[in-house]
Design a protein around this motif. Structure first.
Motif, short mmCIF file in Angstrom:
data_model
loop_
_atom_site.label_atom_id
_atom_site.label_comp_id
_atom_site.label_asym_id
_atom_site.label_seq_id
_atom_site.Cartn_x
_atom_site.Cartn_y
_atom_site.Cartn_z
N SER A 280 0.50 5.34 5.79
CA SER A 280 1.39 4.88 6.31
C SER A 280 2.18 3.30 6.66
O SER A 280 2.85 3.07 7.32
CB SER A 280 1.61 6.03 7.11
OG SER A 280 2.00 7.63 6.46
N THR A 281 0.89 2.28 5.61
CA THR A 281 1.36 1.37 6.68
C THR A 281 0.83 0.43 5.27
O THR A 281 0.94 0.99 3.91
CB THR A 281 -0.39 0.51 7.64
OG1 THR A 281 -1.02 0.80 6.24
CG2 THR A 281 -0.55 1.66 8.99
N ASN A 282 1.45 -1.11 5.40
CA ASN A 282 1.35 -1.95 4.31
C ASN A 282 -0.09 -2.18 3.79
O ASN A 282 -0.11 -3.03 3.25
CB ASN A 282 2.14 -2.95 4.44
CG ASN A 282 3.54 -2.55 4.89
OD1 ASN A 282 3.98 -1.66 3.37
ND2 ASN A 282 4.80 -2.78 5.17
N THR A 283 -1.33 -2.44 4.62
CA THR A 283 -2.46 -2.54 4.61
C THR A 283 -3.12 -1.41 4.05
O THR A 283 -3.50 -0.13 5.18
CB THR A 283 -2.29 -3.42 6.01
OG1 THR A 283 -1.27 -3.99 6.18
CG2 THR A 283 -3.65 -3.52 5.86
N PRO B 203 -3.08 1.09 2.25
CA PRO B 203 -1.64 2.00 2.52
C PRO B 203 -2.68 3.44 1.48
O PRO B 203 -2.59 4.57 1.76
CB PRO B 203 -1.24 1.99 1.58
CG PRO B 203 -1.12 1.12 0.50
CD PRO B 203 -2.60 -0.09 1.43
N THR C 198 4.56 12.81 4.95
CA THR C 198 5.09 11.45 5.58
C THR C 198 5.41 11.51 7.32
O THR C 198 6.29 12.56 7.09
CB THR C 198 6.47 11.01 4.81
OG1 THR C 198 6.52 11.48 3.79
CG2 THR C 198 6.48 9.40 5.28
#
Length: 241
Positions: free
Chosen positions: A176-179, A181, A209
Motif C-alpha cells: 500500500s505504499t510506493n516503496t 509495494p 486496500t
C-alpha cells in the motif's frame, strides 16, 4: 412474499394503497442490504405490481396507458427512497465504525501507558491489530546500534530489508505504499518524541486496500507504540543508572 400477501387485499384496497407495500419493501431492503439490492427491489416491485394487480392480470400488457405514469412515478419514488435509506444506513455504519476505532485506540492507549516491558507492548499491539484488521503483525525495536530486533509474539512474515529501509529513512514502505509495494507487509516507522524507536509491520491480504481512515488508524497506533517504547527505554535507563 409481499405480492402473495397483497393479492387477497386487492379486493378491498385501492391500487394506490397496494403500491405502498412495495415501497415499504424497498425501504426494508435498503436498510438491510444497501443501494444495489434496493434498486433491484424497486424494479421488481414495479414488475410484480404490473403483472399481479394491473389489468389485464398475469400479463405485462397495460390496458390503460395512464398506468404507465403510475409505474414511472412508483419506480422513481422507490429508487429515491431506496437510495436515501441506503445512505442513512451507510452513514450509521460509518459512525459506528468510527466509534469502535476511537474506543479501540483509547483502550490500547490506556494499556500501553501501564506497560513496563517491550514484551507487553508487542503483545498489546498484536491484539489490537488482530482485532481491528484481522491481520498478523510484528513489532521491531531498534537496539543501541540502530539494528532492528524482532519482538516476541510476532506473527507476520517480515522482510528485514524492507523493515530496515523504513527505519533508516523514517518513511513507510511495503504494501500500500510506493516503496517496495511487493512486500507482504505494510511497514510503518515508530517515531517517538526524541527519535525513531523501531517499525511496525502489518501483513495485509493481497486483495485488501486500506481506506484513508484505516491508514490513519495504523499511523495513530504506530505513534502510540513509539511513545510507549520510548517511555520504557527511559525507565530502563533510569533503573540502570
Amino acid at each position: 412474499v409481499v405480492t402473495l400477501l397483497a393479492i387477497p387485499l386487492s379486493q378491498v384496497l385501492e391500487l394506490t394503497n397496494i403500491v405502498m407495500f412495495f415501497l415499504l419493501v424497498v425501504v426494508a431492503v435498503a436498510l438491510r442490504y444497501g443501494r444495489k439490492p434496493a434498486a433491484l427491489a424497486a424494479f421488481l416491485g414495479v414488475g410484480f405490481f404490473d403483472v399481479f394487480f394491473v389489468p389485464p392480470i398475469l400479463s405485462f400488457h397495460v390496458g390503460d396507458v395512464q398506468y404507465l405514469i403510475t409505474f414511472a412515478v412508483m419506480l422513481l419514488v422507490a429508487l429515491v427512497i431506496g437510495q436515501l435509506t441506503a445512505n442513512l444506513r451507510a452513514q450509521a455504519d460509518a459512525a459506528s465504525a468510527r466509534e469502535r476505532r476511537v474506543r479501540g485506540l483509547y483502550d490500547i492507549s490506556r494499556e500501553l501507558s501501564a506497560a513496563l516491558l517491550l514484551e507487553q507492548t508487542a503483545s498489546l499491539a498484536a491484539q489490537f491489530l488482530r482485532s481491528e484488521f484481522a491481520a498478523p503483525s510484528a513489532l521491531l525495536v531498534a537496539d543501541d546500534a540502530d539494528k532492528l530486533q524482532l519482538q516476541k509474539g510476532a506473527t507476520a512474515q517480515v522482510d528485514m530489508a524492507v523493515a530496515q529501509w523504513c527505519f533508516d529513512r523514517g518513511e513507510a514502505a511495503g504494501r500500500s505504499t510506493n516503496t517496495l509495494p511487493a512486500s507482504a507487509c505494510l511497514v510503518l516507522p515508530l517515531k517517538g518524541p526524541m527519535r525513531l524507536r523501531g517499525v511496525l509491520a502489518v501483513e495485509l491480504p493481497s486483495e485488501q486496500t486500506l481506506s484513508p481512515e484505516q491508514r490513519q488508524l495504523l499511523e495513530t497506533c504506530a505513534s502510540l507504540l513509539a511513545i510507549s517504547i520510548e517511555r520504557i527505554h527511559y525507565i530502563q535507563v533510569a533503573q540502570s543508572s
